[in-house]
Design an enzyme around this catalytic site. Sequence first.
Site, PDB file in Angstrom:
ATOM      1  N   ASN A  33       0.836  -1.199   0.000  1.00 42.79           N
ATOM      2  CA  ASN A  33       0.000   0.000   0.000  1.00 42.79           C
ATOM      3  C   ASN A  33       0.870   1.249   0.000  1.00 42.79           C
ATOM      4  O   ASN A  33       1.953   1.270   0.566  1.00 42.79           O
ATOM      5  CB  ASN A  33      -0.970  -0.015   1.197  1.00 42.79           C
ATOM      6  CG  ASN A  33      -0.408   0.704   2.415  1.00 42.79           C
ATOM      7  OD1 ASN A  33      -0.482   1.930   2.515  1.00 42.79           O
ATOM      8  ND2 ASN A  33       0.172  -0.060   3.346  1.00 42.79           N
ATOM      9  N   PHE A  52      -1.740   8.199   4.224  1.00 40.62           N
ATOM     10  CA  PHE A  52      -2.523   8.844   5.305  1.00 40.62           C
ATOM     11  C   PHE A  52      -3.769   9.549   4.771  1.00 40.62           C
ATOM     12  O   PHE A  52      -4.059  10.693   5.130  1.00 40.62           O
ATOM     13  CB  PHE A  52      -1.675   9.851   6.099  1.00 40.62           C
ATOM     14  CG  PHE A  52      -0.621   9.268   6.997  1.00 40.62           C
ATOM     15  CD1 PHE A  52      -0.567   7.911   7.277  1.00 40.62           C
ATOM     16  CD2 PHE A  52       0.327  10.105   7.588  1.00 40.62           C
ATOM     17  CE1 PHE A  52       0.422   7.393   8.117  1.00 40.62           C
ATOM     18  CE2 PHE A  52       1.309   9.599   8.425  1.00 40.62           C
ATOM     19  CZ  PHE A  52       1.357   8.248   8.685  1.00 40.62           C
ATOM     20  N   SER A  79       5.442   5.264   8.801  1.00 41.84           N
ATOM     21  CA  SER A  79       4.801   5.036   7.502  1.00 41.84           C
ATOM     22  C   SER A  79       5.788   5.411   6.406  1.00 41.84           C
ATOM     23  O   SER A  79       6.396   6.481   6.457  1.00 41.84           O
ATOM     24  CB  SER A  79       3.544   5.884   7.352  1.00 41.84           C
ATOM     25  OG  SER A  79       3.152   5.863   5.989  1.00 41.84           O
ATOM     26  N   ASN A 118       4.957   6.097   3.409  1.00 40.22           N
ATOM     27  CA  ASN A 118       4.222   6.753   2.327  1.00 40.22           C
ATOM     28  C   ASN A 118       4.024   8.253   2.505  1.00 40.22           C
ATOM     29  O   ASN A 118       3.324   8.881   1.719  1.00 40.22           O
ATOM     30  CB  ASN A 118       2.869   6.057   2.139  1.00 40.22           C
ATOM     31  CG  ASN A 118       3.058   4.591   1.798  1.00 40.22           C
ATOM     32  OD1 ASN A 118       3.872   4.256   0.942  1.00 40.22           O
ATOM     33  ND2 ASN A 118       2.338   3.715   2.484  1.00 40.22           N
ATOM     34  N   THR A 119       4.617   8.812   3.552  1.00 40.02           N
ATOM     35  CA  THR A 119       4.679  10.266   3.696  1.00 40.02           C
ATOM     36  C   THR A 119       6.155  10.617   3.625  1.00 40.02           C
ATOM     37  O   THR A 119       6.913  10.269   4.542  1.00 40.02           O
ATOM     38  CB  THR A 119       4.051  10.706   5.040  1.00 40.02           C
ATOM     39  OG1 THR A 119       2.665  10.386   5.028  1.00 40.02           O
ATOM     40  CG2 THR A 119       4.213  12.207   5.264  1.00 40.02           C
ATOM     41  N   LYS A 142       5.397   3.670  17.200  1.00 37.97           N
ATOM     42  CA  LYS A 142       5.391   2.623  16.168  1.00 37.97           C
ATOM     43  C   LYS A 142       6.558   2.815  15.222  1.00 37.97           C
ATOM     44  O   LYS A 142       6.690   3.870  14.602  1.00 37.97           O
ATOM     45  CB  LYS A 142       4.070   2.645  15.401  1.00 37.97           C
ATOM     46  CG  LYS A 142       3.956   1.519  14.381  1.00 37.97           C
ATOM     47  CD  LYS A 142       2.543   1.358  13.910  1.00 37.97           C
ATOM     48  CE  LYS A 142       2.409   0.269  12.873  1.00 37.97           C
ATOM     49  NZ  LYS A 142       1.019   0.134  12.408  1.00 37.97           N
ATOM     50  N   ASN A 162       5.841  -1.466  11.467  1.00 35.74           N
ATOM     51  CA  ASN A 162       5.047  -1.003  10.329  1.00 35.74           C
ATOM     52  C   ASN A 162       5.416  -1.819   9.078  1.00 35.74           C
ATOM     53  O   ASN A 162       6.122  -2.826   9.182  1.00 35.74           O
ATOM     54  CB  ASN A 162       5.329   0.493  10.120  1.00 35.74           C
ATOM     55  CG  ASN A 162       4.090   1.246   9.652  1.00 35.74           C
ATOM     56  OD1 ASN A 162       3.437   0.816   8.696  1.00 35.74           O
ATOM     57  ND2 ASN A 162       3.777   2.347  10.293  1.00 35.74           N
TER      58      ASN A 162
HETATM   59  C1  LIG Z   1      -3.723  -0.794   3.569  1.00 32.28           C
HETATM   60  C2  LIG Z   1      -2.876  -0.546   4.780  1.00 32.28           C
HETATM   61  C3  LIG Z   1      -2.924   0.686   5.417  1.00 32.28           C
HETATM   62  C4  LIG Z   1      -2.164   0.942   6.551  1.00 32.28           C
HETATM   63  N1  LIG Z   1      -2.253   2.157   7.156  1.00 32.28           N
HETATM   64  C5  LIG Z   1      -1.559   2.382   8.302  1.00 32.28           C
HETATM   65  C6  LIG Z   1      -1.700   3.611   8.998  1.00 32.28           C
HETATM   66  O1  LIG Z   1      -2.477   4.490   8.617  1.00 32.28           O
HETATM   67  N2  LIG Z   1      -0.950   3.783  10.119  1.00 32.28           N
HETATM   68  C7  LIG Z   1      -0.102   2.836  10.612  1.00 32.28           C
HETATM   69  O2  LIG Z   1       0.532   3.040  11.645  1.00 32.28           O
HETATM   70  N3  LIG Z   1       0.043   1.641   9.969  1.00 32.28           N
HETATM   71  C8  LIG Z   1      -0.677   1.405   8.841  1.00 32.28           C
HETATM   72  N4  LIG Z   1      -0.543   0.199   8.208  1.00 32.28           N
HETATM   73  C9  LIG Z   1       0.424  -0.804   8.744  1.00 32.28           C
HETATM   74  C10 LIG Z   1      -0.259  -1.848   9.631  1.00 32.28           C
HETATM   75  O3  LIG Z   1      -0.822  -1.229  10.773  1.00 32.28           O
HETATM   76  C11 LIG Z   1       0.748  -2.925  10.088  1.00 32.28           C
HETATM   77  O4  LIG Z   1       1.753  -2.322  10.896  1.00 32.28           O
HETATM   78  C12 LIG Z   1       1.427  -3.627   8.917  1.00 32.28           C
HETATM   79  O5  LIG Z   1       0.523  -3.803   7.852  1.00 32.28           O
HETATM   80  C13 LIG Z   1       2.016  -4.988   9.311  1.00 32.28           C
HETATM   81  O6  LIG Z   1       0.999  -5.865   9.778  1.00 32.28           O
HETATM   82  P1  LIG Z   1       0.279  -6.963   8.821  1.00 32.28           P
HETATM   83  O7  LIG Z   1       1.369  -7.714   8.115  1.00 32.28           O
HETATM   84  O8  LIG Z   1      -0.530  -7.803   9.744  1.00 32.28           O
HETATM   85  O9  LIG Z   1      -0.571  -6.172   7.876  1.00 32.28           O
HETATM   86  C14 LIG Z   1      -1.305  -0.073   7.057  1.00 32.28           C
HETATM   87  C15 LIG Z   1      -1.268  -1.319   6.430  1.00 32.28           C
HETATM   88  C16 LIG Z   1      -2.030  -1.574   5.313  1.00 32.28           C
HETATM   89  C17 LIG Z   1      -1.968  -2.932   4.657  1.00 32.28           C
END
Ligand SMILES: Cc1cc2nc3c(=O)[nH]c(=O)nc-3n(C[C@H](O)[C@H](O)[C@H](O)COP(=O)(O)O)c2cc1C
Length: 303
Positions: free
Chosen positions: A60, A64, A130, A132-133, A166, A195
């Site tokens: 992704n 934000f 993140s 992506n910022t 985080k 993350n």
């Molecule tokens: C579509 C998507 C959006 C996410 N948006 C955020 C976010 O806004 N803030 C954040 O701290 N992590 C965000 N994450 C990261 C997740 O909270 C998590 O740390 C990461 O995906 C690893 O866990 P997983 O493998 O179970 O997905 C996002 C992940 C995905 C897939």
Amino acid sequence: MHFPSPVGLAAGFDKDAQVPDAMLSLGFGFVEVGTVTPRPQQGNPKPRLFRLTEDEAVINRMGFNNRGQANALARLQRRERRGPSTALRTGIVGVNIGANKDSADRVADYVAGVAAMTPVADYLTVNISSPNTPGLRNLQAGGELVELLGAIAEARTALGPPVFLKVAPDLEPGDHDRIVRAAIDGRIDALIVANTTVSRPPLKSRHAGEAGGLSGAPLKPLALEALRVFRSASGGSLPLIAAGGIASADDAWERIVAGASLVQLYSALVYHGPGLARCIAGGLAERLAERGMASIAEAVGSG
Ligand SMILES: Cc1cc2nc3c(=O)[nH]c(=O)nc-3n(C[C@H](O)[C@H](O)[C@H](O)COP(=O)(O)O)c2cc1C
């Protein structure tokens, strides 16, 4: 804090705090809403979210996208006024805060987030990881992190919620020790590890080359290794919350015995469906019973 289950929903699923109670009712012990930024923002142009089916992964680059802190605050206040049902009353809702992409002062954005969301958050997560910022992860660097955590410590009120930090799984040797020291000095209550990753382990899907953060199964070894390094860097003095590629009770148990007090997941919901949190919680309870342990706390770091 007492969590009814150690299995939580990671940030990014419920960015605008629209469905925390629905997600608690699926059996999550806690739900982390956000990331919310002070001002609403669109996020990156679409397409920005890719399913890597062959890899049980997601990439992704949402950036934000969210309706801003005032919107999330109003929703969470309405929820509190309504009063959650008995079944959900023990569920915990954390709020993950970030900085606007075009912010002139990112530290000020986090301070604003702490002030705005404190009344409705069971805990706050400072998200500096993140990918992506642009530039956001630089806040993990030495001087910048100390400054940020100092400003946040000042903004917190005596009776305010715990604050978690985080971090990214993509860190250099030495970063972990430095982050742990800054977190302890800055009165951070727990670290969330981790993350999404900007690295690209071998992947099969045709979307493997997309820009953004990778999550799901291929993140699992990286996130587990980062957890272990943070555990040894902190010697158990800082509670750890594991995220990244957790898709089963075995995965969750592995993180707990490696030192995680709680786990979070997101991507595995895509591949295993909405019953997953309850299934993992049940599997963890079985493992405790097999070992004659009374609670998850006994298992934390026992591996
Ligand atoms: C579509 C998507 C959006 C996410 N948006 C955020 C976010 O806004 N803030 C954040 O701290 N992590 C965000 N994450 C990261 C997740 O909270 C998590 O740390 C990461 O995906 C690893 O866990 P997983 O493998 O179970 O997905 C996002 C992940 C995905 C897939």
